[in-house]
Design a protein around this motif. Structure first.
Motif, mmCIF file in Angstrom:
data_model
loop_
_atom_site.group_PDB
_atom_site.id
_atom_site.type_symbol
_atom_site.label_atom_id
_atom_site.label_comp_id
_atom_site.label_asym_id
_atom_site.label_seq_id
_atom_site.Cartn_x
_atom_site.Cartn_y
_atom_site.Cartn_z
ATOM 1 N N GLU A 185 0.767 -1.142 0.018
ATOM 2 C CA GLU A 185 -0.037 -0.105 -0.122
ATOM 3 C C GLU A 185 1.100 1.154 0.188
ATOM 4 O O GLU A 185 1.691 1.486 0.901
ATOM 5 N N ASN A 186 0.630 2.126 -1.017
ATOM 6 C CA ASN A 186 1.287 3.300 -1.110
ATOM 7 C C ASN A 186 0.673 4.346 -0.124
ATOM 8 O O ASN A 186 -0.399 4.438 0.021
ATOM 9 N N LEU A 187 1.312 4.906 0.775
ATOM 10 C CA LEU A 187 0.902 5.627 1.602
ATOM 11 C C LEU A 187 0.243 6.944 1.153
ATOM 12 O O LEU A 187 0.816 7.411 0.325
ATOM 13 N N ARG A 188 -0.471 7.832 1.737
ATOM 14 C CA ARG A 188 -1.284 8.825 0.985
ATOM 15 C C ARG A 188 -0.430 10.191 1.050
ATOM 16 O O ARG A 188 0.364 10.294 2.145
ATOM 17 N N GLY A 189 0.012 10.726 -0.129
ATOM 18 C CA GLY A 189 0.723 11.878 -0.105
ATOM 19 C C GLY A 189 -0.288 13.011 -0.814
ATOM 20 O O GLY A 189 0.529 13.400 -1.848
ATOM 21 N N GLY A 190 -1.321 13.369 -0.201
ATOM 22 C CA GLY A 190 -2.205 14.117 -1.085
ATOM 23 C C GLY A 190 -3.157 13.476 -1.873
ATOM 24 O O GLY A 190 -4.177 14.207 -2.520
ATOM 25 N N GLU A 191 -2.854 12.138 -2.171
ATOM 26 C CA GLU A 191 -3.878 11.297 -3.072
ATOM 27 C C GLU A 191 -4.377 10.071 -2.128
ATOM 28 O O GLU A 191 -3.658 9.757 -1.177
ATOM 29 N N ALA A 192 -5.293 9.349 -2.812
ATOM 30 C CA ALA A 192 -5.736 8.434 -2.103
ATOM 31 C C ALA A 192 -4.771 7.202 -1.941
ATOM 32 O O ALA A 192 -4.059 7.256 -2.998
ATOM 33 N N SER A 193 -4.898 6.283 -1.054
ATOM 34 C CA SER A 193 -3.854 5.186 -0.940
ATOM 35 C C SER A 193 -3.928 4.357 -2.395
ATOM 36 O O SER A 193 -5.229 4.041 -2.666
ATOM 37 N N VAL A 194 -2.904 3.680 -2.883
ATOM 38 C CA VAL A 194 -3.048 2.726 -3.941
ATOM 39 C C VAL A 194 -2.553 1.471 -3.287
ATOM 40 O O VAL A 194 -1.468 1.383 -2.598
ATOM 41 N N ILE A 195 -3.432 0.389 -3.400
ATOM 42 C CA ILE A 195 -3.115 -0.876 -2.622
ATOM 43 C C ILE A 195 -2.931 -1.812 -3.920
ATOM 44 O O ILE A 195 -3.672 -1.881 -4.701
#
Length: 772
Positions: A185-195
C-alpha cells in the motif's frame, strides 16, 4: 512444545513476567501492611502476586527510546513517550488524544508499534486476534507525526484482517498479509492510497508471507516476508498444505450442534507442507521462485533474509531428517541458489536465528555445535572459511546470541559456567587464535540476565531475576554495567514474597551414575524439620525443548509450588540429560532416537539418590507432575517406575509420540517408519498396563497442539488394562487451558485437591525412629 524461542531478547525476558493490573497493585499495597496470604484466590482471582513489566519499548537510536506510559490527558489510556538514555529527560511524542479514530471517542489501544525508518510515521497494531499461539492478526493504523493525521491502512479490508505490516525502507509504503496473500500500500501523499495485490493464490491451503500451524509452532515462522534493502522487491515464503492431512477439533459447547474446526496438521511420518521462497516486485508483477534443491515437502525452509544487499537472499534449508542445515545464497535476478555452508550433526541441527552480516557483507555469523559446544562463528560469504568467535568449551545460550556492534567491533552473547544461570559476555569480532571473552554482568547478582542492547552498544535494557526474586528492569550503560536508572522494580511484590514465612529454596546437583550429575532445586515446607519425614512433589519437563531448573523468577508455577510447600510438601525439580542445558552437545543430544526413555531413567535414578541422601523424604509419598512434554514425562515415570512414584498429575501429555507433529517429533526421533522401536519404547502408552499408583489426566478438548486424541487413546489402554485413574477434560480449551472465566483457578484448585487427597501432606516421624 515449541522448538524455537522468541527472537527478541526483551520479548523472551518478558515471557516470564506477567503484567500487573490495578487490582494487583492495590492488593500489593494492602499486603505490605499485614501478613501476606498465598492462596489460590489471591494468585488466580485477585492476581495479587503478578509482576509489573516494562511497557513495549523501542530503541529510537543509540541514545533514546520510547515506551507507552499512562496518559496525562486521557484517563485509562497511554501516551507514547520518548526518553533520553543519558539524562533521563522524557517528552510525550504522541498523546493518547491523538489516537482517536474518526468514528470513535476512545483512543486506540496500542498493542505494538513501530517507527518508520525516517522517524516521521508511527505504525500502530491494535484490535488483535489470536492465530494459533499468538495474536498476529488485527488492525494497523499510521500516525503522521508532522501532519498529526491518523489513518487506518488496508482500504476496505474487514476488521482485524491484516498481519505483519511493515514500512518500506524509504518510509513511503507499507506491505502486509491479508487472507494469506501479500499486499503493498502506497501511503497517502495528497492522493488516495493505492493498494497493490502482490500474490493471487492465497487460500486455506496456500499461505504467502505467513505460516501454517506446524511452521509457526515448531520453526517459529510467523512473519514470512521481507522488504529488500532498496525497497524494490519483497521476498516471501510460501507454504502449500495441499496433501497434508487435516486434523479436526470438535467444539461441542459453542452452539446447539457440534462445530468442526479443520486445519492441516502433519503427524510424525506423514506428508509435510511444500515450502518455497519467492521474490516479487514491490510495485507488482511476476513472482520469481528460488531454485532450491530437493523435494519441497522433505526439506524445510527454516529461515530467509536478504543477504546484506538487494541482489541476494540467504536461506537456511533443513532436510527432513533435520541433521543437515544447508545455507544458500540465492540470486534474486535468476533464482539460482548456491550452497555456501553445510552444518551437520549425527543427531540434529538447530535453526540459526541470529545470522548477522559482518565486514560490509563479506562475512556472516553462524551458530554451530560442530566442535561439541554451541559457538558463534564468522563465515566468509562464499563459504571459503569459518572461524570461531566465542571461546571453546563454553556454550552460547540458546540458538541465538544477543547482538553485534560492528562499529565498536563487539559480539555480545549469553553464557555461564553455571547451567542454571545466564550472564552477558562479549568478545571482539576479530577472529584470533586466542579468544578472550569478557563477562559484563556482575556475577555477584546471580540469577538470569537478559538484554536488549541499543544501536552502538552503549545502552541496554537489563532484565534480572532469580529463583525467588521478581524481575527488575534497569537501563544500564555498557561495558561497565552501570545502572542509569531502574525502570521496573517490583518492590511491592518482592517485599510481599519475602514476607512469607518460608525456608529459602536451594539449588543442588544429584549424581545418577558415575560422572553424571543432574541440576535440581528444592523448596521446603514452612516450619521444615529435617528430623521428620515429608512427601515430595517433583515438577518435570524433561524433553529437549526446555529446562525447569533455572535460577530465574518462575511466576505462576513458582508461586503454586510455594503454596504446595505451605501445605506440607517438599517440592523438587530435576533436569535430566537431553534438556537444553549449557553443558555441551553430548549432554543435550544423548537422547536422540529415544526421547522419553533415558530421561525417565534419569528422573527415577535422581529420586533414588535423593532418597538415599535426604532421609527427610518419605519414599512412600513421592509424586510427580508436568505439562505438555512434562505431562508425557509424568506418565513415563509413573508407568515405568511404579515402585518409585505413588502419584502423578499429567496435564496435556503426548501419550503416543506418533500422534505429535513431524517437525518436533522427527527432530529428536526420526520418523516412525525408520525408528519404530524408538517411538514404541519412548511412548508412555506402551507401559500403561504397569500403572500402580494414582493418576490424574487433564486435557483441553480444543488443544490444537497436543491433541486430546492422544489422551483418549491412553484412556482406552488404561481401561483395557483394568487400571483405575482420574480424568478432567476442559471443553474447547487449548494447550494452555486458560480460556474461559475461572479456568486457571479451577485447574490449579483441581491439582491442589488431587495432590492432597492422594499424597498425604505433612510430616511424619522418620521410619525406624522413635516418634517421641
Amino acid at each position: 512444545m515449541p522448538r524455537v524461542l522468541a527472537r527478541s531478547i526483551l520479548a523472551a525476558a518478558m515471557a516470564h513476567v506477567l503484567v500487573a493490573s490495578p487490582a494487583a497493585s492495590q492488593t500489593a499495597t494492602v499486603g505490605s501492611q499485614s501478613p501476606p496470604q498465598l492462596t489460590l484466590d489471591s494468585m488466580f482471582v485477585d492476581r495479587a502476586w503478578e509482576a509489573d513489566s516494562l511497557s513495549p519499548a523501542r530503541w529510537l537510536d543509540g541514545d533514546s527510546y520510547t515506551t507507552l506510559e499512562a496518559s496525562v490527558t486521557v484517563l485509562g489510556s497511554r501516551d507514547l513517550v520518548r526518553h533520553d538514555a543519558a539524562s533521563g529527560d522524557s517528552v510525550v511524542l504522541v498523546g493518547a488524544h491523538e489516537l482517536l479514530p474518526g468514528s470513535g471517542d476512545q483512543p486506540l489501544e496500542v498493542e505494538s508499534y513501530d517507527w518508520s525508518p525516517d522517524g516521521r510515521q508511527l505504525l500502530i497494531f491494535t484490535n488483535s486476534r489470536r492465530v494459533w499461539r499468538s495474536n498476529t492478526r488485527g488492525d494497523y493504523w499510521i500516525l503522521d507525526t508532522e501532519s498529526r493525521t491518523l489513518e487506518r491502512i488496508g482500504g476496505a479490508a474487514g476488521e482485524a484482517t491484516l498481519m505483519f505490516a511493515k514500512f518500506s525502507p524509504d518510509s513511503t509504503r507499507v506491505a502486509y498479509v491479508r487472507a494469506n496473500d501479500l499486499y503493498m500500500e502506497n501511503l497517502r501523499g495528497g492522493e488516495a492510497s493505492v493498494i497493490t495485490r502482490l500474490t493471487h493464490d492465497g487460500s486455506n491451503l496456500i499461505a504467502n508471507g505467513t505460516s501454517d500451524w506446524v511452521y509457526e509452532e515448531e520453526l517459529g515462522v510467523r512473519d514470512g516476508f521481507r522488504w529488500s534493502p532498496d525497497g524494490s522487491h519483497i521476498a516471501f515464503g510460501q507454504l502449500n498444505d495441499s496433501g497434508v492431512r487435516e486434523f479436526t477439533l470438535i467444539d461441542d459447547t459453542s452452539e446447539l450442534y457440534p462445530v468442526l474446526h479443520k486445519f492441516p496438521y502433519p503427524k510424525a511420518g506423514e506428508t509435510n507442507p511444500a515450502a518455497r521462497v519467492g521474490v516479487v516486485p514491490a510495485a507488482g508483477g511476476d513472482v520469481l521462485w528460488v531454485d532450491l534443491p530437493g523435494d519441497t515437502r522433505d526439506n524445510y525452509v527454516a529461515r530467509m533474509e536478504w543477504a546484506g544487499g538487494p541482489d541476494e537472499l540467504v536461506i537456511q534449508q533443513i532436510d527432513r531428517r533435520q541433521n543437515n542445515n544447508r545455507v544458500f545464497l540465492a540470486d534474486v535476478r535468476t533464482g539460482e541458489a548456491s550452497q555456501v555452508l553445510l552444518d551437520t550433526d549425527e543427531a540434529w541441527v538447530d535453526v540459526v536465528n541470529d545470522l548477522r552480516w559482518l565486514d560490509g557483507g563479506r562475512a556472516f555469523t553462524f551458530v554451530s555445535e560442530r566442535d561439541g559446544w554451541r559457538r558463534v562463528y564468522r563465515v566468509a560469504r562464499d563459504g571459503s572459511s569459518i572461524e570461531p568467535l566465542t571461546p571453546a568449551g563454553v556454550d552460547v545460550m540458546g540458538i541465538e546470541f544477543i547482538d553485534v556492534d560492528p562499529g565498536g567491533g563487539w559480539l555480545y552473547y549469553a553464557s555461564t559456567s553455571d547451567a542454571t544461570q545466564r550472564y552477558l559476555h562479549r568478545v571482539p569480532l576479530t577472529a584470533d587464535d586466542e579468544i578472550v571473552a569478557t563477562a559484563l554482568t556482575p556475577t555477584r547478582l546471580g540469577g538470569t540476565h537478559r538484554y536488549d542492547i541499543a544501536p552502538g552498544g552503549r545502552w541496554a535494557f537489563h532484565t534480572w531475576s532469580s529463583f525467588e526474586t521478581p524481575p527488575q528492569v534497569a537501563l544500564v550503560e555498557l561495558p561497565d554495567h552501570r545502572t542509569a536508572r531502574v525502570l521496573v522494580n517490583n518492590t511491592a511484590l518482592r517485599d510481599r514474597f519475602s514476607a512469607l514465612e518460608r525456608p529459602p529454596a536451594e539449588f543442588f546437583r544429584v549424581e545418577v551414575e558415575p560422572g553424571v550429575e543432574l541440576d535440581a532445586w528444592v523448596i521446603y515446607p514452612d516450619d521444615f524439620d529435617p528430623a521428620l519425614s515429608y512427601p515430595v512433589l517433583f515438577h518435570v519437563y524433561g524433553e529437549p525443548a526446555g529446562q525447569t531448573v533455572l535460577d530465574r523468577w518462575g511466576g505462576r508455577n513458582l508461586l503454586w509450588h510455594h503454596l504446595v510447600a505451605q501445605r506440607g510438601y517438599v517440592v523438587m525439580s530435576v533436569d535430566n540429560r537431553g534438556t537444553p542445558s549449557p553443558r555441551g552437545r553430548q549432554w543435550r543430544k544423548v537422547v536422540y532416537g529415544e526421547v522419553g526413555t533415558l530421561a525417565a531413567k534419569d528422573q527415577a535414578a535422581a529420586v533414588h539418590r535423593i532418597l538415599q541422601n535426604r532421609p527427610y523424604i518419605d519414599p512412600t509419598r513421592v509424586g510427580i507432575w508436568g505439562w505438555s512434554g512434562g505431562g508425557s514425562m509424568t506418565l513415563n515415570a509413573l508407568f515405568r517406575y511404579p515402585d518409585v512414584y505413588a502419584t502423578g498429575m499429567s496435564v496435556a501429555p503426548v501419550p503416543d509420540q506418533r500422534y505429535y507433529d513431524t517437525i518436533y517429533q522427527e527432530l529428536y526421533m526420526g520418523t516412525p517408519q525408520n525408528n519404530p522401536d524408538g517411538y514404541r519404547n519412548g511412548s508412555p502408552i506402551t507401559y500403561a498396563d504397569r500403572l500402580e499408583g494414582n493418576l490424574l489426566l487433564v486435557h483441553g478438548t480444543g488443544d490444537d497442539n497436543v491433541h486430546y486424541q492422544g489422551t483418549e487413546a491412553l484412556i482406552n489402554r488404561l481401561v483395557e488394562s483394568g487400571k483405575p485413574f482420574s480424568m478432567m477434560t476442559y471443553p474447547n480449551r487449548t494447550h494452555a487451558i486458560r480460556e474461559g472465566a475461572g479456568t486457571t483457578r479451577h485447574l490449579y484448585g483441581l491439582l491442589t485437591r488431587y495432590l492432597m487427597d492422594n499424597l498425604p501432606a505433612g510430616p511424619t516421624a522418620l521410619r525406624g525412629k522413635d516418634p517421641s
